[in-house]
Scaffold this active site. Structure first.
Site, PDB file in Angstrom:
ATOM      1  N   ASP A 148     149.932 -22.167 121.598  1.00 31.56           N
ATOM      2  CA  ASP A 148     151.337 -22.643 122.018  1.00 31.56           C
ATOM      3  C   ASP A 148     152.215 -22.659 121.289  1.00 31.56           C
ATOM      4  OD1 ASP A 148     153.135 -23.137 124.466  1.00 31.56           O
ATOM      5  OD2 ASP A 148     151.636 -24.412 125.267  1.00 31.56           O
ATOM      6  N   ASP A 203     156.988 -20.978 131.833  1.00 30.22           N
ATOM      7  CA  ASP A 203     156.090 -21.297 132.799  1.00 30.22           C
ATOM      8  C   ASP A 203     156.060 -21.009 134.135  1.00 30.22           C
ATOM      9  OD1 ASP A 203     155.164 -22.317 130.477  1.00 30.22           O
ATOM     10  OD2 ASP A 203     154.413 -24.205 131.415  1.00 30.22           O
TER      11      ASP A 203
HETATM   12  C1  GAL Z   1     153.068 -24.636 128.089  1.00 29.07           C
HETATM   13  C2  GAL Z   1     152.439 -23.269 128.467  1.00 29.07           C
HETATM   14  C3  GAL Z   1     151.562 -23.731 129.613  1.00 29.07           C
HETATM   15  C4  GAL Z   1     150.494 -24.905 129.370  1.00 29.07           C
HETATM   16  C5  GAL Z   1     151.485 -26.180 128.755  1.00 29.07           C
HETATM   17  C6  GAL Z   1     150.362 -27.145 128.217  1.00 29.07           C
HETATM   18  O1  GAL Z   1     153.851 -24.801 126.869  1.00 29.07           O
HETATM   19  O2  GAL Z   1     153.405 -22.342 128.645  1.00 29.07           O
HETATM   20  O3  GAL Z   1     150.874 -22.517 130.025  1.00 29.07           O
HETATM   21  O4  GAL Z   1     149.712 -24.289 128.369  1.00 29.07           O
HETATM   22  O5  GAL Z   1     152.221 -25.730 127.913  1.00 29.07           O
HETATM   23  O6  GAL Z   1     150.712 -28.258 127.899  1.00 29.07           O
END
Ligand code: GAL
Length: 388
Positions: A148, A203
């Site tokens: 991430d 997301d």
């Molecule tokens: C976001 C990511 C999500 C999930 C989340 C967890 O940045 O896009 O899919 O992994 O973090 O905190």
């Protein structure tokens, strides 16, 4: 002169073929399950083991799903030597034992970290620990890393992801590397050289067309953002429009079928995001439809394109390895409607006679010339395989 152009050709060919990771992984879009969409931070080893059991018992594994990926919140800190520590209360048996259990089912083990100092849920990120973390994942038997982009400060995206790519390589265990920087640095322009898939947007949310102020959105809005990225995707390097919301709270069955069908048309990684232990039979039928999955997993790996947009009505087409086309008729409107298309729109001569099969009804519809049309439910799809 001839010699020179041959040399130029060879040089271009070699440069191009070296711009992908080319490690034999993710030749078709990865398929699996990820904890985030349904469980968020509420992850623990009992639930993950049960999910692996359910992956097998439900027929998902047989349908092609392999990776069990634990997303954010499994990690709580680092020890004196800097080794990453899994939450001892939620994962008392440790990550190696969990990986062994997943492998004993014939499945593969995925984990999550972040290129910055902290993950999006404020757990320790891998910045400064890339090689140590990669070695640790390899020792645990990890097969897939989602990486991430929170708390990245002034870091350069391509350099940060390339560093972890090199760390994974040095750890000498093949791992699918999933780049998750939400499309903010055009990862499609550099991702093939760095990872096997890259998120193209913020997301996905469990809804039809909702949005949040930080950029989250329902799947039809994500779909709109895939247009123009087709050329970047192919075997070993995929555009990732995010994980599936099929089987979660908000989508209707028609919307879920449409979401799944269009993700398959896009050659998207198929990461189920629902609770596999308690899936409704209708949800299972969507996630395991072999003919729709075959569009996604087609060995040619050519992402489908939107060939017509009439506002509420869309036609999407995907070229398949055997010359057939996968076609999705998508109705965004509030009521049922007939959507028709011509052979020329999917790259066939008008006079061609082609077999048409409905992949949700599992029914051969006969041979047609010039084109085809069908009645499509509101917020739904008709999915066809057209075979000359
Ligand atoms: C976001 C990511 C999500 C999930 C989340 C967890 O940045 O896009 O899919 O992994 O973090 O905190």
């Amino acid at each position: 002169m001839k010699k020179l152009s041959l040399l130029t050709f060879l040089f271009c060919f070699l440069t191009l073929s070296l711009t992908a990771l080319d490690d034999g992984l993710a030749k078709t879009p990865p398929m699996g399950w990820n904890s985030w969409n349904k469980f968020g931070c509420d992850v623990n080893e009992k639930m993950i083991r049960e999910m692996a059991d359910a992956m097998v018992a439900s027929g998902m594994m047989e349908a092609g799903y392999r990776y069990i990926v634990i997303d954010d919140c499994w990690q709580v800190g680092r020890d004196k030597e800097g080794n990453i520590i899994a939450d001892p209360e939620r994962f008392p048996s440790g990550m190696k034992a969990l990986g062994d259990y997943i492998h004993s089912k014939g499945l593969l083990f995925g984990i999550y970290s972040d290129a910055g100092t902290k993950t999006c849920q404020k757990r320790p990120g891998s910045r400064g620990y890339e090689f140590q973390d990669a070695r640790q994942y390899a020792a645990w038997g990890v097969d897939y890393l989602k990486y991430d982009w929170c708390s990245h400060g002034e870091q350069n995206a391509k350099a940060s992801y390339s560093l972890m790519r090199d760390a994974l390589k040095a750890a000498q265990r093949p791992m699918v590397f999933s780049i998750c920087e939400w499309g903010t640095n055009q990862p499609w322009t550099w991702g093939a050289d760095v990872g096997h898939l890259w998120r193209t947007t913020e997301d996905i949310l469990d809804c039809w067309d909702c949005t949040t102020d930080w950029g989250g959105m329902g799947w039809p809005l994500i779909l709109d953002k895939q247009v123009g990225l087709e050329a970047y995707s192919g075997p070993g390097h995929w555009n990732d429009p995010d994980m599936l919301e099929v089987g979660n709270k908000s989508l209707t069955m028609e919307e879920s079928k449409a979401h799944f069908s269009l993700w398959c048309l896009l050659s998207a990684p198929l990461m189920a995001g629902n609770d596999l232990r308690s899936m409704a039979p209708e949800t299972k039928a969507i996630l395991t439809n072999p003919e729709i999955i075959a569009l996604d997993q087609d060995p040619l790996g050519k992402q489908g394109t939107k060939v017509r947009d009439d506002g509420e009505f869309e036609v999407w087409s995907k070229v398949l390895a055997d010359g057939s086309r996968g076609v999705v008729l998508f109705n965004r409107g509030p009521s049922e409607a007939r959507i028709a298309f011509s052979w020329t729109e999917i790259g066939y001569p008008v006079r061609l006679s082609a077999k048409v099969k409905d992949l949700w009804l599992h029914k051969e519809l006969g041979k047609f010339k010039g084109g085809f049309g069908a009645t499509v439910p509101s917020h739904g799809v008709v999915v066809l395989r057209v075979e000359p």
